[in-house]
Design a protein around this motif. Structure first.
Motif, PDB file in Angstrom:
ATOM      1  N   TRP A 146       0.848  -0.964  -0.118  1.00 38.12           N
ATOM      2  CA  TRP A 146      -0.090  -0.099  -0.064  1.00 38.12           C
ATOM      3  C   TRP A 146       0.736   1.236   0.009  1.00 38.12           C
ATOM      4  O   TRP A 146       0.719   2.394  -0.583  1.00 38.12           O
ATOM      5  CB  TRP A 146      -1.229   0.486   0.657  1.00 38.12           C
ATOM      6  N   SER A 147       1.906   1.242   0.635  1.00 38.67           N
ATOM      7  CA  SER A 147       2.883   2.457   1.150  1.00 38.67           C
ATOM      8  C   SER A 147       3.578   2.025  -0.435  1.00 38.67           C
ATOM      9  O   SER A 147       4.243   3.657  -0.662  1.00 38.67           O
ATOM     10  CB  SER A 147       3.774   2.462   2.244  1.00 38.67           C
ATOM     11  N   PHE A 201     -16.679  -8.055   6.510  1.00 35.66           N
ATOM     12  CA  PHE A 201     -16.141  -8.137   4.759  1.00 35.66           C
ATOM     13  C   PHE A 201     -14.540  -8.001   4.625  1.00 35.66           C
ATOM     14  O   PHE A 201     -14.144  -9.031   5.643  1.00 35.66           O
ATOM     15  CB  PHE A 201     -15.367  -6.303   5.814  1.00 35.66           C
ATOM     16  N   SER A 202     -14.950  -8.705   4.359  1.00 34.62           N
ATOM     17  CA  SER A 202     -13.770  -9.329   2.939  1.00 34.62           C
ATOM     18  C   SER A 202     -12.538  -8.029   2.370  1.00 34.62           C
ATOM     19  O   SER A 202     -13.355  -8.474   1.340  1.00 34.62           O
ATOM     20  CB  SER A 202     -13.655 -10.574   2.655  1.00 34.62           C
ATOM     21  N   PRO A 203     -11.542  -7.931   2.050  1.00 39.78           N
ATOM     22  CA  PRO A 203     -11.074  -6.330   1.688  1.00 39.78           C
ATOM     23  C   PRO A 203     -10.275  -6.967   0.972  1.00 39.78           C
ATOM     24  O   PRO A 203      -9.137  -8.186   1.128  1.00 39.78           O
ATOM     25  CB  PRO A 203     -10.798  -5.511   2.683  1.00 39.78           C
ATOM     26  N   ALA A 204      -9.905  -6.357  -0.234  1.00 43.08           N
ATOM     27  CA  ALA A 204      -9.042  -6.976  -1.128  1.00 43.08           C
ATOM     28  C   ALA A 204      -8.188  -5.678  -2.097  1.00 43.08           C
ATOM     29  O   ALA A 204      -9.210  -4.794  -2.086  1.00 43.08           O
ATOM     30  CB  ALA A 204      -8.863  -7.719  -2.486  1.00 43.08           C
ATOM     31  N   ALA A 205      -7.404  -5.217  -2.226  1.00 47.82           N
ATOM     32  CA  ALA A 205      -6.850  -3.904  -2.521  1.00 47.82           C
ATOM     33  C   ALA A 205      -6.182  -4.392  -3.807  1.00 47.82           C
ATOM     34  O   ALA A 205      -5.123  -5.255  -4.242  1.00 47.82           O
ATOM     35  CB  ALA A 205      -5.489  -3.732  -1.309  1.00 47.82           C
ATOM     36  N   TYR A 206      -6.351  -2.843  -4.844  1.00 41.92           N
ATOM     37  CA  TYR A 206      -5.360  -2.403  -5.737  1.00 41.92           C
ATOM     38  C   TYR A 206      -6.071  -1.887  -6.911  1.00 41.92           C
ATOM     39  O   TYR A 206      -7.228  -0.302  -6.187  1.00 41.92           O
ATOM     40  CB  TYR A 206      -6.361  -3.839  -7.341  1.00 41.92           C
ATOM     41  N   ASP A 207      -4.981  -0.836  -7.003  1.00 37.54           N
ATOM     42  CA  ASP A 207      -5.225   0.937  -7.538  1.00 37.54           C
ATOM     43  C   ASP A 207      -6.277   0.610  -8.957  1.00 37.54           C
ATOM     44  O   ASP A 207      -5.843   0.382  -9.903  1.00 37.54           O
ATOM     45  CB  ASP A 207      -4.528   1.182  -8.030  1.00 37.54           C
ATOM     46  N   PHE A 208      -7.288   0.103  -8.894  1.00 41.08           N
ATOM     47  CA  PHE A 208      -8.249   0.230  -9.775  1.00 41.08           C
ATOM     48  C   PHE A 208      -8.716   1.309 -11.486  1.00 41.08           C
ATOM     49  O   PHE A 208      -8.931   0.909 -12.184  1.00 41.08           O
ATOM     50  CB  PHE A 208      -9.611  -0.436  -9.261  1.00 41.08           C
ATOM     51  N   GLY A 212      -2.662   6.167  -8.806  1.00 41.23           N
ATOM     52  CA  GLY A 212      -2.188   6.567  -8.346  1.00 41.23           C
ATOM     53  C   GLY A 212      -2.864   6.136  -6.277  1.00 41.23           C
ATOM     54  O   GLY A 212      -1.518   5.455  -5.448  1.00 41.23           O
ATOM     55  N   ARG A 213      -3.469   6.181  -6.082  1.00 39.68           N
ATOM     56  CA  ARG A 213      -3.647   5.711  -4.922  1.00 39.68           C
ATOM     57  C   ARG A 213      -4.589   4.346  -5.128  1.00 39.68           C
ATOM     58  O   ARG A 213      -5.401   3.863  -5.763  1.00 39.68           O
ATOM     59  CB  ARG A 213      -5.547   6.832  -4.456  1.00 39.68           C
ATOM     60  N   VAL A 214      -4.016   3.447  -4.075  1.00 42.04           N
ATOM     61  CA  VAL A 214      -4.744   2.228  -3.946  1.00 42.04           C
ATOM     62  C   VAL A 214      -6.870   2.092  -3.723  1.00 42.04           C
ATOM     63  O   VAL A 214      -6.751   2.796  -1.956  1.00 42.04           O
ATOM     64  CB  VAL A 214      -3.760   1.336  -2.935  1.00 42.04           C
ATOM     65  N   ASP A 215      -7.071   1.887  -3.686  1.00 43.10           N
ATOM     66  CA  ASP A 215      -8.561   1.028  -3.941  1.00 43.10           C
ATOM     67  C   ASP A 215      -8.589   0.037  -3.394  1.00 43.10           C
ATOM     68  O   ASP A 215      -7.640  -0.777  -2.753  1.00 43.10           O
ATOM     69  CB  ASP A 215      -9.409   1.570  -4.719  1.00 43.10           C
ATOM     70  N   SER A 236      -5.269   8.974   0.705  1.00 47.19           N
ATOM     71  CA  SER A 236      -3.477   9.261  -0.040  1.00 47.19           C
ATOM     72  C   SER A 236      -3.843   7.738   0.153  1.00 47.19           C
ATOM     73  O   SER A 236      -4.431   6.931   1.193  1.00 47.19           O
ATOM     74  CB  SER A 236      -3.079  10.196   0.865  1.00 47.19           C
ATOM     75  N   ASN A 237      -2.196   7.504   0.036  1.00 46.23           N
ATOM     76  CA  ASN A 237      -1.645   6.440   0.274  1.00 46.23           C
ATOM     77  C   ASN A 237      -1.395   5.483   2.197  1.00 46.23           C
ATOM     78  O   ASN A 237      -2.006   4.437   2.181  1.00 46.23           O
ATOM     79  CB  ASN A 237      -0.568   5.157  -0.761  1.00 46.23           C
ATOM     80  N   ASN A 238      -0.951   6.935   2.531  1.00 47.46           N
ATOM     81  CA  ASN A 238      -0.948   6.980   3.975  1.00 47.46           C
ATOM     82  C   ASN A 238      -2.029   6.981   4.754  1.00 47.46           C
ATOM     83  O   ASN A 238      -1.875   7.076   5.945  1.00 47.46           O
ATOM     84  CB  ASN A 238       0.279   8.167   4.191  1.00 47.46           C
ATOM     85  N   ALA A 239      -2.431   6.983   3.848  1.00 46.26           N
ATOM     86  CA  ALA A 239      -3.954   7.840   5.192  1.00 46.26           C
ATOM     87  C   ALA A 239      -5.331   8.045   3.669  1.00 46.26           C
ATOM     88  O   ALA A 239      -5.912   8.704   3.288  1.00 46.26           O
ATOM     89  CB  ALA A 239      -3.666   9.397   5.520  1.00 46.26           C
ATOM     90  N   PRO A 240      -5.760   6.838   4.054  1.00 41.69           N
ATOM     91  CA  PRO A 240      -6.725   6.890   2.988  1.00 41.69           C
ATOM     92  C   PRO A 240      -7.944   6.735   3.093  1.00 41.69           C
ATOM     93  O   PRO A 240      -8.870   7.263   4.395  1.00 41.69           O
ATOM     94  CB  PRO A 240      -7.301   4.591   2.491  1.00 41.69           C
TER      95      PRO A 240
END
Length: 586
Positions: A146-147, A201-208, A212-215, A236-240
């Motif tokens: 993420w970072s 909740f079942s999360p997964a991350a990717y910048d869809f 430049g910010r991870v969703d 931001s990526n540090n503070a989503p």
């Protein structure tokens, strides 16, 4: 002469009988505490190493109330959550798990790129499951850089529908995840205001949307109308930051409950697709429409995967994806409700994946079936509050040569097994809470201890009913080190419903219930010496007459004995043996 002789014989018999009676010891009063020496027990796996006695990678099991297909809530066994990635920079795929209670373990791969090999699980000093009524349980995890600094961070969802971002503050070769100081403040909001909008909740991350910010994509557990949602990062990526105005349906569940998504390029077209497991154990494929995709556009359901010839993984599971054997094809990692972790190997192609039936992964069982739960005793050692590596077990002199049992061959040990961590620095987990003394009569042992600090312990035993006016002596032996605030309590309780309950109709259709029950309790308590030599608890008491007029006909009271205290995390231990409760003979 004859009569004198008979009289002499009679006198001799009488004197001999009196001598025999004088030499016969009185019959000892029975011990009212059964298994007070902890000699009888049930043996089970010590799973702090993350490996079962059959050698399988295995996490702790846990069930919770969840919405069933009928639309009603029922107790359901929850699967262990799984994720995969290289956490120590050796180019090999490691496994991260989160069991339904909330413990996170990492299994580091010490094999090769083409042949994985796992040993034991290293516990991460992280526990996010502290909340009333268990609502923060059932964590689902995924890994993502993420970072953007070359380390894998954790994204965590839970039963309540909360979302956490736990940064990896370590290095590419030594991961470190820190416990939040305030878990409530660590929740990443998914709405600006109002209640949470889904659960499990079942999360997964990717910048869809490639800004430049991870969703985050989230599979949720609501009944019938659930889906995989896309939450676009507004921070931001540090503070989503997320909000409902930037939440979109990505893949419709169409009645498939408990969706657990992973992000992969399924068909080799360089577009990231979604795989989602569901309640039935099926894994659905949802394909990306292509490079012109925009938020709000659906990933269409394509098909369910086969595993060997089976269309299902056999029930509610979680999944992860990574290349475990170096063939540049993603394999599917499976977490099951029995705590085991399996791997389904991809034997297809990049354009047409095909999977073998999953096989349970193996590790090195360090501690085996070494936990011996004493029969008839209840114990709470902080397992539900993040007290990692703590155990309570009947032990013999072979287990602890310095602590020879005082009665029989076993005593009870409350303490820790040593952390086997090599790559992850383990520190005791502090989850807050107070050391307030809970009610002896609250009934639910896990709930009553909830507000206690996580390294507190309680052992408890229900007793036979005691006589009102009876005098009893409580005896036990103890020794230890690194234990504090240790006390014993023997309590009694009488209750009686003396009139039928009354229902009173109030304003606007409200109804109140008046119950007529007399309850009276009492207890004796005292401190326990926790030094390095065996000392004896010795307390004599009399159960007093009951004061409540509605209880005057009662002759006996229910009774419970318990011991509670605090252990120094990681090193504290205390032993108990030879619990007795003796009634004084009248």
């Amino acid at each position: 002469m004859k009569n004198s002789f008979l009289a002499l014989i009679a006198t001799s018999i009488s004197l001999g009988l009196q001598t025999v009676l004088a030499q016969t010891p009185p019959v000892a009063a029975p011990n009212l505490i059964s298994n007070g020496g902890f000699e009888r027990f049930a043996t089970r796996d010590n799973l702090w190493d993350g490996v079962g006695s059959d050698g399988s990678l295995t996490g702790n099991r846990f069930s919770i109330q969840a919405l069933a297909e009928s639309g009603t809530f029922r107790e359901m066994a929850m699967p262990i959550s799984v994720a995969a990635g290289d956490l120590n920079g050796d180019g090999l795929v490691d496994i991260v798990t989160a069991d339904p209670m909330g413990y996170v373990l990492v299994y580091f791969n010490n094999g090769t790129k083409t042949e994985h090999k796992y040993g034991i699980g290293e516990i991460v000093p992280l526990f996010l499951s502290v909340a009333e009524r268990n609502l923060r349980r059932i964590p689902k995890i995924s890994l993502f850089d993420w970072s953007r600094r070359g380390v894998l961070d954790l994204v965590v969802g839970n039963y309540t529908g909360e979302l956490f971002f736990i940064p990896n503050t370590g290095s590419p070769i030594a991961p470190q995840f820190r416990q939040p100081g305030d878990i409530g403040r660590a929740v990443v909001p998914t709405v600006k205001e109002g209640p949470l909008w889904a659960n499990l909740f079942s999360p997964a991350a990717y910048d869809f949307n490639r800004d430049g910010r991870v969703d985050v994509v989230v599979g949720e557990g609501s009944y019938s109308a659930n889906a995989v949602h896309l939450l676009l990062n507004q921070g931001s990526n540090n503070a989503p930051k997320f909000d409902k105005e930037n939440r979109h349906y990505l893949a419709y569940g169409d009645g498939r409950e408990h969706l657990h998504p992973v992000v992969v390029d399924f068909n080799g077209d360089s577009q990231m697709d979604i795989l989602a497991s569901n309640r039935e154990g099926k894994v659905g494929v949802y394909l990306n429409p292509g490079p012109n995709w925009k938020p709000g556009q659906e990933f269409k359901y394509s098909k369910d995967l086969l595993f060997g010839a089976a269309p299902s993984l056999g029930g509610l599971v979680t999944i992860g994806a990574a290349d475990f054997n170096g063939d540049n094809l993603f394999d599917i990692l499976v977490g099951r409700p029995n705590g085991k972790i399996s791997l389904a190997t991809n034997v297809g192609t990049a354009a047409e994946p095909k999977f073998n039936a999953p096989v349970d992964l193996k590790g090195e069982d360090r501690w085996g079936r070494t936990v011996r739960n004493p029969n008839g005793w209840l114990a709470d050692i902080g397992y539900e509050r993040g007290n990692a590596y703590a155990t309570v077990s009947s032990v013999s002199v072979e287990d602890n040569p310095a602590y020879i049992a005082q009665e029989g061959t076993h005593s009870l040990r409350i303490g820790y097994v040593p952390s086997p961590n090599r790559f992850i620095k383990f520190t005791s987990i502090s989850t807050g809470g107070t050391n307030a003394r809970p009610s002896l009569w609250s009934g639910n042992l896990a709930f009553e201890s909830f507000r206690m600090v996580n390294n507190a312990f309680i052992i408890r035993k229900s007793l036979p009913q005691l006589k009102i006016g009876g005098t009893y002596t409580l005896l036990a032996k103890s020794r230890g080190a690194g234990a504090s605030n240790v006390i014993y309590t023997l309590g009694w309780r009488a209750s009686k419903v003396y009139a039928p309950e009354q229902r009173v109709q109030g304003d606007r259709g409200t109804v109140s219930v008046n119950r007529f029950e007399a309850v009276e309790t009492g207890e004796v308590t005292g401190s326990i010496n926790t030094g390095g030599t065996w000392t004896t608890i010795n307390k004599t008491f009399t159960v007093p007459k009951l004061k409540d007029k509605n209880l005057q006909e009662e002759t006996k009271v229910s009774a419970v004995v318990d011991v509670r205290g605090i252990l120094t995390p990681g090193t504290g231990e205390i032993f108990f043996d030879d619990f007795q409760l003796i009634e004084k003979q009248q």
